[in-house]
Each structure stands twice: as structure tokens, then as C-alpha cells.
Design a protein around this motif. Sequence first.
Motif, PDB file in Angstrom:
ATOM      1  N   PHE A  50      45.629  57.982  58.342  1.00 56.54           N
ATOM      2  CA  PHE A  50      47.074  58.072  58.556  1.00 56.54           C
ATOM      3  C   PHE A  50      47.876  58.340  57.276  1.00 56.54           C
ATOM      4  O   PHE A  50      48.768  59.206  57.278  1.00 56.54           O
ATOM      5  CB  PHE A  50      47.579  56.804  59.260  1.00 56.54           C
ATOM      6  N   PRO A  51      47.588  57.662  56.154  1.00 55.37           N
ATOM      7  CA  PRO A  51      48.387  57.917  54.935  1.00 55.37           C
ATOM      8  C   PRO A  51      48.329  59.372  54.481  1.00 55.37           C
ATOM      9  O   PRO A  51      49.295  59.880  53.889  1.00 55.37           O
ATOM     10  CB  PRO A  51      47.746  56.992  53.894  1.00 55.37           C
ATOM     11  N   LEU A  52      47.212  60.068  54.756  1.00 53.66           N
ATOM     12  CA  LEU A  52      47.093  61.469  54.329  1.00 53.66           C
ATOM     13  C   LEU A  52      48.131  62.357  55.017  1.00 53.66           C
ATOM     14  O   LEU A  52      48.524  63.400  54.489  1.00 53.66           O
ATOM     15  CB  LEU A  52      45.688  61.995  54.634  1.00 53.66           C
ATOM     16  N   ALA A  53      48.585  61.928  56.190  1.00 52.08           N
ATOM     17  CA  ALA A  53      49.566  62.724  56.930  1.00 52.08           C
ATOM     18  C   ALA A  53      50.895  62.818  56.198  1.00 52.08           C
ATOM     19  O   ALA A  53      51.713  63.700  56.494  1.00 52.08           O
ATOM     20  CB  ALA A  53      49.776  62.127  58.321  1.00 52.08           C
ATOM     21  N   LEU A  54      51.100  61.921  55.235  1.00 48.97           N
ATOM     22  CA  LEU A  54      52.352  61.964  54.475  1.00 48.97           C
ATOM     23  C   LEU A  54      52.470  63.234  53.637  1.00 48.97           C
ATOM     24  O   LEU A  54      53.554  63.585  53.167  1.00 48.97           O
ATOM     25  CB  LEU A  54      52.454  60.744  53.562  1.00 48.97           C
TER      26      LEU A  54
ATOM     27  N   ALA B 246      61.987  55.971  60.078  1.00 51.09           N
ATOM     28  CA  ALA B 246      61.980  55.574  58.658  1.00 51.09           C
ATOM     29  C   ALA B 246      60.893  56.324  57.907  1.00 51.09           C
ATOM     30  O   ALA B 246      61.095  56.770  56.760  1.00 51.09           O
ATOM     31  CB  ALA B 246      61.765  54.065  58.531  1.00 51.09           C
ATOM     32  N   LEU B 247      59.751  56.510  58.552  1.00 45.94           N
ATOM     33  CA  LEU B 247      58.641  57.190  57.876  1.00 45.94           C
ATOM     34  C   LEU B 247      58.904  58.696  57.769  1.00 45.94           C
ATOM     35  O   LEU B 247      58.572  59.322  56.744  1.00 45.94           O
ATOM     36  CB  LEU B 247      57.333  56.916  58.626  1.00 45.94           C
ATOM     37  N   ILE B 248      59.506  59.263  58.799  1.00 42.11           N
ATOM     38  CA  ILE B 248      59.838  60.700  58.738  1.00 42.11           C
ATOM     39  C   ILE B 248      60.846  60.947  57.615  1.00 42.11           C
ATOM     40  O   ILE B 248      60.717  61.892  56.831  1.00 42.11           O
ATOM     41  CB  ILE B 248      60.379  61.172  60.109  1.00 42.11           C
ATOM     42  N   TRP B 249      61.845  60.053  57.496  1.00 42.47           N
ATOM     43  CA  TRP B 249      62.807  60.167  56.392  1.00 42.47           C
ATOM     44  C   TRP B 249      62.096  60.003  55.052  1.00 42.47           C
ATOM     45  O   TRP B 249      62.331  60.772  54.114  1.00 42.47           O
ATOM     46  CB  TRP B 249      63.907  59.102  56.534  1.00 42.47           C
ATOM     47  N   PHE B 250      61.224  59.007  54.950  1.00 45.68           N
ATOM     48  CA  PHE B 250      60.530  58.688  53.701  1.00 45.68           C
ATOM     49  C   PHE B 250      59.685  59.875  53.240  1.00 45.68           C
ATOM     50  O   PHE B 250      59.699  60.245  52.056  1.00 45.68           O
ATOM     51  CB  PHE B 250      59.640  57.460  53.947  1.00 45.68           C
ATOM     52  N   GLN B 251      58.992  60.483  54.182  1.00 52.20           N
ATOM     53  CA  GLN B 251      58.138  61.628  53.831  1.00 52.20           C
ATOM     54  C   GLN B 251      58.993  62.764  53.281  1.00 52.20           C
ATOM     55  O   GLN B 251      58.648  63.397  52.286  1.00 52.20           O
ATOM     56  CB  GLN B 251      57.382  62.071  55.093  1.00 52.20           C
ATOM     57  N   ASP B 252      60.124  62.998  53.923  1.00 57.88           N
ATOM     58  CA  ASP B 252      61.027  64.060  53.507  1.00 57.88           C
ATOM     59  C   ASP B 252      61.637  63.756  52.132  1.00 57.88           C
ATOM     60  O   ASP B 252      61.836  64.641  51.309  1.00 57.88           O
ATOM     61  CB  ASP B 252      62.127  64.185  54.570  1.00 57.88           C
ATOM     62  N   ARG B 253      61.887  62.477  51.869  1.00 58.56           N
ATOM     63  CA  ARG B 253      62.566  62.058  50.633  1.00 58.56           C
ATOM     64  C   ARG B 253      61.607  62.073  49.451  1.00 58.56           C
ATOM     65  O   ARG B 253      61.992  62.440  48.332  1.00 58.56           O
ATOM     66  CB  ARG B 253      63.116  60.636  50.839  1.00 58.56           C
ATOM     67  N   ILE B 254      60.369  61.667  49.663  1.00 66.18           N
ATOM     68  CA  ILE B 254      59.443  61.451  48.549  1.00 66.18           C
ATOM     69  C   ILE B 254      58.538  62.663  48.310  1.00 66.18           C
ATOM     70  O   ILE B 254      58.249  63.018  47.161  1.00 66.18           O
ATOM     71  CB  ILE B 254      58.562  60.204  48.798  1.00 66.18           C
ATOM     72  N   PHE B 255      58.073  63.299  49.381  1.00 64.94           N
ATOM     73  CA  PHE B 255      57.032  64.333  49.193  1.00 64.94           C
ATOM     74  C   PHE B 255      57.614  65.740  49.242  1.00 64.94           C
ATOM     75  O   PHE B 255      58.679  65.985  49.693  1.00 64.94           O
ATOM     76  CB  PHE B 255      55.944  64.158  50.259  1.00 64.94           C
TER      77      PHE B 255
END
Lengths: 145, 229
Positions: B177-181, B220-229
Motif C-alpha cells: 500500500f505505501p508504494l501507491a503513494l 486526507a491521503l489523496i490530499w497528502f499524496q498530492d501535497r508531498i509527492f
Amino acid sequence: MLTSLLRVISLLLPALIPSWRFFKTVAPSPRVEYRVIGGAGARDWQEDRPRPRDISVAALLWRMVWNPDWNEQLFLVSCAERMIEEPSQHSLDEILTRVARLLPVGQGLLQIRLVFISREGDALVKTVEYECEPVPLSRIKGGVA
Amino acid sequence: MSFEATLRLMEVLLGLAIAQQSLEHLKPGQLAVNHRVIFAIRLALALSMVLGYSAPYGMYGLWVVALWMLHRFQGPYNGGSDKMTLLILTCLCLVEVAPDQYWQEVALSYLAVQLVLSYFVSGWVKVMNPIWRDGNALRDVFRYSAYPVSEGFRQWADRPGVLWVMGWGVMLLELAFPLALMNPIALKFALLCTAAFHFANACFFGLNRFFWIWLCAYPALIWFQDRIF
């Protein structure tokens, strides 16, 4: 008051810093069994709320939004586990009250026991881990959980 | 998805999930009347959050009721789903009280990281256990655990090959799952898979509240992925 506050904090912390170790192992699984001693509704040991043989797809889908009885049953499983790990009057009262609620009003005594099922080799083994003192049904039925 | 849109979507989803939980507690007989009144208030606060009327005070109220629930049931009523409810509520409340955008983002990021950990750690502890690797754990779950909602479902224990595949499917999904980020499309696909996993758990084991509350954390995770990666 302070004790209650500290207790709530100790219960809150695992929610804020979770361990997420779901199903790390498959532990012995509890069942709540009860019997009614004396009175017109006397009955021998039996499992509280046994599962149905089958369940329809429609019922499964409905349970996605309305599943109070099953969630109460899962809470009873938690209470049974707590009774072994950290026995408390609270857990016992929760079990007694919720078992008694589904029984007709009567004059008998209610007794519950906690049976844990585990696997040894290929065989399933049932062990009675706890048995409470009989309690008058009329006393329990006097109040809701 | 913008930070504000993420928060609003989460408020709506969380409000609906808490409303569903509260309605179940209102079923007559399961609780004393005075305690059901508290769940009626919880239901009202949740619906007002859905409609956008009460933020942030409705959210603070829900957090206080969540603490009362911990006291009332001497722990979570519904295990991990109650814990996740409290975690999401806490993070959203922290966003409201945070002094600036930086700390608001830290609060939401904490939730996103916990969501990733909820899958990865769960997969890790399983894969480290031999009875999960040989398929016997899932067999035991069906055979004698308290979870299967019907006796008919216990017959799955007689299909060790299928359960071995299902067990490894779950472990690989959780571990990967973490790889999907790394990719937004991969993340959405992974979230679809995990939602399907929760749906299956709801059907087989009656864990309906887990399905709804885990979905609440996905924005929250969709936002986080967009913000960080």
C-alpha cells in the motif's frame, strides 16, 4: 473524578497512537453462554445469540447501514475478552444485562459463563474460562445497560 | 484536491459515518434512555456537520461525546472503528485549533500517515507470522472465530487453497500500500482495492462501521499524496 479522567486518557491514547495490529494472531475465541436456574423459564447452558445458518445477500447489504444487533454482539465479545484480561464489574454487568434483555421476565437465576474456542492441531477445543455467580433475573431486568 | 475541499469532504463523510453509528445506538433496549439521549445529540451534531452548520463547535462536541463513550463503554464499543473515528475527529479538531496553515497541514498529514500505517503495519504483523503465511490463520478466522456472521460462512474454512490465496492477497495489498503513494492513479486504485477489502470484511464479519469510517480518511491521503509527492 481524577481516577476516571486518568482512565479515559489511558483509553484515548491507543486511539491517537494506534498499533494497527489487526489479526496479528487468531486468539482463542470467546462465546457467551448462559443458563436460567429455577422459575418457569429454566433452561440449560446455551449460547447467547447463536449465528443464523445462512444469511441472504439482501440482509448482508442492509447490514452495511443498519447492524446494531451484530455490533452489540461484537461488543459482548470485547467484554468477554476484557473479563479474562482485566476482569471488572463493568464488563460483567454489560454481559449480564444484555443477555438478560433477550430473555422473558421470570423468577429464575441467570448465570453466564465464558467459553473460549481454540485449535489444538486439527481439533477445536472448548474451555470454560469464567463462570459468574447466579444472579436473580428480576434484579437484572430492572435496568437497561 | 485543495486543503479546504479535503476538509469539507471529510466533514461530510465523517458526519454521515457518525450518524450511522449513532442511529444504531438509538435502537430501543440496548442502552438506558439517558444514554440514548446522548446518542441523539451525537446524531444531531453529526448531521449538522454534514450540512455545514456547526463547524467547528459541532466537531468539538462530537469529540467530547467520543470521550464520554470511552468512559461509558470502558473502551471502544466497536474496536478499531471507534478508534479510527476518534483519530479522524481529533485530527480535524486539531486542524481547527492550529495557529497557522503549517500546523493545520501537519494535523491532516498525521492522519494520512496513520492511514498508511493501518494497512502496512497490519500486513507486516501478518506476514511475520507463520500461520498467516501458510494460510491457517484465515482458516481459523472462518472456522472458529467470533466474526463470521453466519454458520454457512464457516464452510469457507474447508477451502484452504482459496483462503491461502485470499490471505496472501490481503497481506500483499497491505504491504504494498505505501508504494501507491508514488503515483496518484496508483493510489486511487489501491484505495479502491482496500475499500473492496473493507466491504468484504463487512459482508463476512459484520464489520460495517469499519467500511464507512476508513473511507472517511481516504481524502486526507489523496490530499497528502498530492501535497508531498
